[in-house]
Design a protein around this motif. Structure first.
Motif, PDB file in Angstrom:
ATOM      1  N   GLU A   1       0.825  -1.208   0.000  1.00 16.54           N
ATOM      2  CA  GLU A   1       0.000   0.000   0.000  1.00 16.54           C
ATOM      3  C   GLU A   1       0.862   1.263   0.000  1.00 16.54           C
ATOM      4  N   ALA A   2       0.305   2.312  -0.626  1.00 16.95           N
ATOM      5  CA  ALA A   2       1.104   3.513  -0.875  1.00 16.95           C
ATOM      6  C   ALA A   2       0.634   4.766  -0.131  1.00 16.95           C
ATOM      7  N   ARG A   3      -0.501   4.684   0.586  1.00 12.73           N
ATOM      8  CA  ARG A   3      -1.104   5.864   1.214  1.00 12.73           C
ATOM      9  C   ARG A   3      -1.626   6.848   0.138  1.00 12.73           C
ATOM     10  N   ALA A   4      -2.239   7.940   0.631  1.00  6.58           N
ATOM     11  CA  ALA A   4      -3.009   8.800  -0.275  1.00  6.58           C
ATOM     12  C   ALA A   4      -2.188   9.831  -1.032  1.00  6.58           C
ATOM     13  N   THR A   5      -1.068  10.215  -0.458  1.00  9.65           N
ATOM     14  CA  THR A   5      -0.251  11.248  -1.121  1.00  9.65           C
ATOM     15  C   THR A   5       1.230  10.906  -0.921  1.00  9.65           C
ATOM     16  N   PRO A   6       2.092  11.409  -1.795  1.00 12.24           N
ATOM     17  CA  PRO A   6       3.528  11.198  -1.577  1.00 12.24           C
ATOM     18  C   PRO A   6       4.005  11.736  -0.229  1.00 12.24           C
TER      19      PRO A   6
ATOM     20  N   LEU B   1      -0.235  -2.921  -4.517  1.00 15.53           N
ATOM     21  CA  LEU B   1      -1.487  -2.204  -4.231  1.00 15.53           C
ATOM     22  C   LEU B   1      -2.596  -3.247  -4.094  1.00 15.53           C
ATOM     23  N   THR B   2      -3.261  -3.302  -2.941  1.00 17.00           N
ATOM     24  CA  THR B   2      -4.287  -4.333  -2.751  1.00 17.00           C
ATOM     25  C   THR B   2      -5.524  -4.053  -3.605  1.00 17.00           C
ATOM     26  N   HIS B   3      -5.798  -2.772  -3.900  1.00 17.49           N
ATOM     27  CA  HIS B   3      -6.935  -2.420  -4.758  1.00 17.49           C
ATOM     28  C   HIS B   3      -6.789  -0.973  -5.203  1.00 17.49           C
ATOM     29  N   TYR B   4      -7.769  -0.466  -5.939  1.00 15.43           N
ATOM     30  CA  TYR B   4      -7.551   0.807  -6.648  1.00 15.43           C
ATOM     31  C   TYR B   4      -7.819   2.066  -5.833  1.00 15.43           C
ATOM     32  N   HIS B   5      -8.385   1.955  -4.639  1.00 13.19           N
ATOM     33  CA  HIS B   5      -8.831   3.158  -3.925  1.00 13.19           C
ATOM     34  C   HIS B   5      -7.708   4.180  -3.701  1.00 13.19           C
ATOM     35  N   ALA B   6      -8.072   5.438  -3.913  1.00 14.31           N
ATOM     36  CA  ALA B   6      -7.100   6.535  -3.915  1.00 14.31           C
ATOM     37  C   ALA B   6      -6.293   6.613  -2.625  1.00 14.31           C
ATOM     38  N   VAL B   7      -6.927   6.367  -1.471  1.00 13.83           N
ATOM     39  CA  VAL B   7      -6.180   6.511  -0.206  1.00 13.83           C
ATOM     40  C   VAL B   7      -5.060   5.484  -0.083  1.00 13.83           C
ATOM     41  N   ARG B   8      -5.068   4.473  -0.959  1.00 13.17           N
ATOM     42  CA  ARG B   8      -4.034   3.434  -0.890  1.00 13.17           C
ATOM     43  C   ARG B   8      -3.071   3.470  -2.064  1.00 13.17           C
ATOM     44  N   THR B   9      -3.318   4.325  -3.033  1.00  8.97           N
ATOM     45  CA  THR B   9      -2.511   4.257  -4.259  1.00  8.97           C
ATOM     46  C   THR B   9      -1.768   5.545  -4.631  1.00  8.97           C
ATOM     47  N   LEU B  10      -2.338   6.706  -4.315  1.00  8.76           N
ATOM     48  CA  LEU B  10      -1.830   7.943  -4.943  1.00  8.76           C
ATOM     49  C   LEU B  10      -0.499   8.431  -4.371  1.00  8.76           C
ATOM     50  N   GLY B  11      -0.038   7.821  -3.274  1.00 10.44           N
ATOM     51  CA  GLY B  11       1.285   8.193  -2.742  1.00 10.44           C
ATOM     52  C   GLY B  11       2.429   7.431  -3.364  1.00 10.44           C
ATOM     53  N   ALA B  12       2.136   6.606  -4.373  1.00 12.35           N
ATOM     54  CA  ALA B  12       3.112   5.629  -4.877  1.00 12.35           C
ATOM     55  C   ALA B  12       4.436   6.238  -5.328  1.00 12.35           C
ATOM     56  N   SER B  13       4.419   7.428  -5.892  1.00  6.25           N
ATOM     57  CA  SER B  13       5.656   7.975  -6.473  1.00  6.25           C
ATOM     58  C   SER B  13       6.756   8.130  -5.432  1.00  6.25           C
ATOM     59  N   ALA B  14       6.386   8.298  -4.160  1.00 10.89           N
ATOM     60  CA  ALA B  14       7.399   8.523  -3.120  1.00 10.89           C
ATOM     61  C   ALA B  14       8.320   7.316  -2.937  1.00 10.89           C
TER      62      ALA B  14
ATOM     63  N   ILE C   1       0.773  14.936  -5.275  1.00  8.55           N
ATOM     64  CA  ILE C   1       0.346  13.793  -6.108  1.00  8.55           C
ATOM     65  C   ILE C   1       0.615  14.123  -7.575  1.00  8.55           C
ATOM     66  N   PRO C   2       1.421  13.299  -8.252  1.00 12.88           N
ATOM     67  CA  PRO C   2       1.760  13.635  -9.640  1.00 12.88           C
ATOM     68  C   PRO C   2       0.687  13.249 -10.658  1.00 12.88           C
ATOM     69  N   GLY C   3      -0.310  12.501 -10.220  1.00 17.40           N
ATOM     70  CA  GLY C   3      -1.358  12.008 -11.128  1.00 17.40           C
ATOM     71  C   GLY C   3      -1.770  10.634 -10.657  1.00 17.40           C
ATOM     72  N   LEU C   4      -2.583   9.957 -11.453  1.00 19.17           N
ATOM     73  CA  LEU C   4      -3.016   8.609 -11.078  1.00 19.17           C
ATOM     74  C   LEU C   4      -1.824   7.662 -10.977  1.00 19.17           C
ATOM     75  N   THR C   5      -1.939   6.720 -10.052  1.00 13.64           N
ATOM     76  CA  THR C   5      -0.956   5.644  -9.960  1.00 13.64           C
ATOM     77  C   THR C   5      -1.424   4.487 -10.818  1.00 13.64           C
ATOM     78  N   ARG C   6      -0.581   4.047 -11.736  1.00 12.30           N
ATOM     79  CA  ARG C   6      -0.926   2.899 -12.576  1.00 12.30           C
ATOM     80  C   ARG C   6       0.041   1.763 -12.288  1.00 12.30           C
ATOM     81  N   PRO C   7      -0.475   0.529 -12.167  1.00  7.35           N
ATOM     82  CA  PRO C   7       0.440  -0.600 -11.952  1.00  7.35           C
ATOM     83  C   PRO C   7       1.330  -0.801 -13.169  1.00  7.35           C
ATOM     84  N   THR C   8       2.570  -1.211 -12.910  1.00  8.63           N
ATOM     85  CA  THR C   8       3.476  -1.556 -14.014  1.00  8.63           C
ATOM     86  C   THR C   8       3.423  -3.048 -14.308  1.00  8.63           C
ATOM     87  N   HIS C   9       2.963  -3.846 -13.341  1.00 10.47           N
ATOM     88  CA  HIS C   9       2.827  -5.291 -13.513  1.00 10.47           C
ATOM     89  C   HIS C   9       1.484  -5.733 -12.949  1.00 10.47           C
TER      90      HIS C   9
END
Ligand code: ZN
Length: 320
Positions: free
Chosen positions: A53-58, A81-94, A135-143
């Protein structure tokens, strides 16, 4: 009900900082829980860290990364990422992770509704979006994968598994078979309210939770709430199941009797409140939970997309 008696929208008035707790579940396996806020975790390998999980923001992610850095300086290998919800994905870039892994369905849902979900969740839970401008934008899975993949994290076997439709149509769990540790995402909540707004409630409360239980985890990290162990694992699973079943059953009864969505909301709320009203986000989730139960019972298989506008309409119609 007068305007003053109205409940504040979703979690918009929940502004108190939560205290986070780092727990070592086994050698190099950690959960970071926060009194009902979304949980995260990691598995540390010498050459790379698997983050869950990535949390909501970087910015919010960085606070967790700073804790990880007190344990290990290894780079982040995989971010799961366990699922698509923003609070768990949008911090991914950090994390600057090598790969971002999710199910194929989660990738599709991000494409289909990621932007609407972002606006919806930020409006509902502003406290979790501190540093939203990072947040740089949507987080998309690479795999992505369909059913399961096996990872090797420093010689440790880690399985990512899709166990059936549930909290969303694409949830994965992270399973460590040797240590019997399960990161269940939002499929299981430990003394926190399940969120059903994007769920397949009949599947979730039946075969999917059966599959979660069949793993026979010794330790379970739910989407929210404390880590549970031993007998408390099944208790958390059955607490979640009972919450879902009560919501679906109560809504079905009202629908069959020709009642309204508001009738269903009031019935289900009254049935759940004695057992669950003290759980984090209970009031926040209930209008959305009943709306989705209603839709599912009316045959809408693919959950309708929540937008900031639809959030307010449903809130005002049911909770207002
Ligand atoms: Zn979720």
């Amino acid at each position: 009900m007068s305007r003053l008696d109205r409940k504040p929208f979703a979690s918009s008035a929940d502004l108190g900082e939560k205290e986070a707790t780092l727990e070592e579940l086994a050698d190099d396996v950690y959960a970071y829980t926060a009194q009902g806020d979304p949980n995260v975790g990691c598995v540390i390998g010498a050459d790379g860290i698997l983050a869950i999980e990535a949390r909501a923001t970087p910015l919010m992610a960085q606070r967790w990364i700073d804790v990880v850095r007190s344990i290990s300086q290894a780079p982040f290998g995989d971010l799961v990422l366990t699922h698509y919800h923003a609070v768990r994905t949008l911090g991914a870039s950090a994390f600057a992770a090598n790969r971002i892994i999710a199910t194929t369905m989660t990738g599709a849902l991000i494409e289909e509704r990621g932007l609407e979900d972002w606006a919806s969740e930020q409006g509902r839970m502003p406290r979790l979006f501190e540093g939203a401008d990072t947040i740089p934008g949507l987080t998309r899975p690479t795999h992505t994968f369909e059913d399961q993949i096996l990872l090797d994290v420093g010689g440790r076997r880690v399985e990512l598994r899709f166990l059936g439709r549930g909290h969303t149509s694409g949830d994965l769990v992270v399973w460590l078979p040797k240590e019997r540790i399960l990161f269940a995402g939002d499929l299981v909540e430990a003394q926190a309210a399940p969120y059903m707004g994007d769920a397949h409630i009949a599947d979730w409360s039946g075969p999917t939770l059966d599959a979660v239980r069949a793993l026979r985890a010794d330790q379970l990290v739910g989407g929210r709430g404390a880590v549970v162990r031993g007998e408390a694992v099944d208790q958390a699973i059955e607490d979640t199941r009972a919450f879902l079943q009560t919501t679906l059953r109560g809504t079905r009864d009202v629908l069959h009797q020709g009642g309204t969505r508001k009738d269903a909301f009031e019935l289900v709320y009254a049935q759940l409140a004695p057992r669950y009203a003290g759980y984090p986000i209970f009031d926040h989730t209930m209008p959305f939970n009943v709306q989705r139960a209603w839709d599912e019972l009316e045959g809408i298989d693919h959950p309708r997309i929540w937008t900031a506008e639809r959030d307010r309409q449903v809130w005002d119609a049911l909770q207002g």
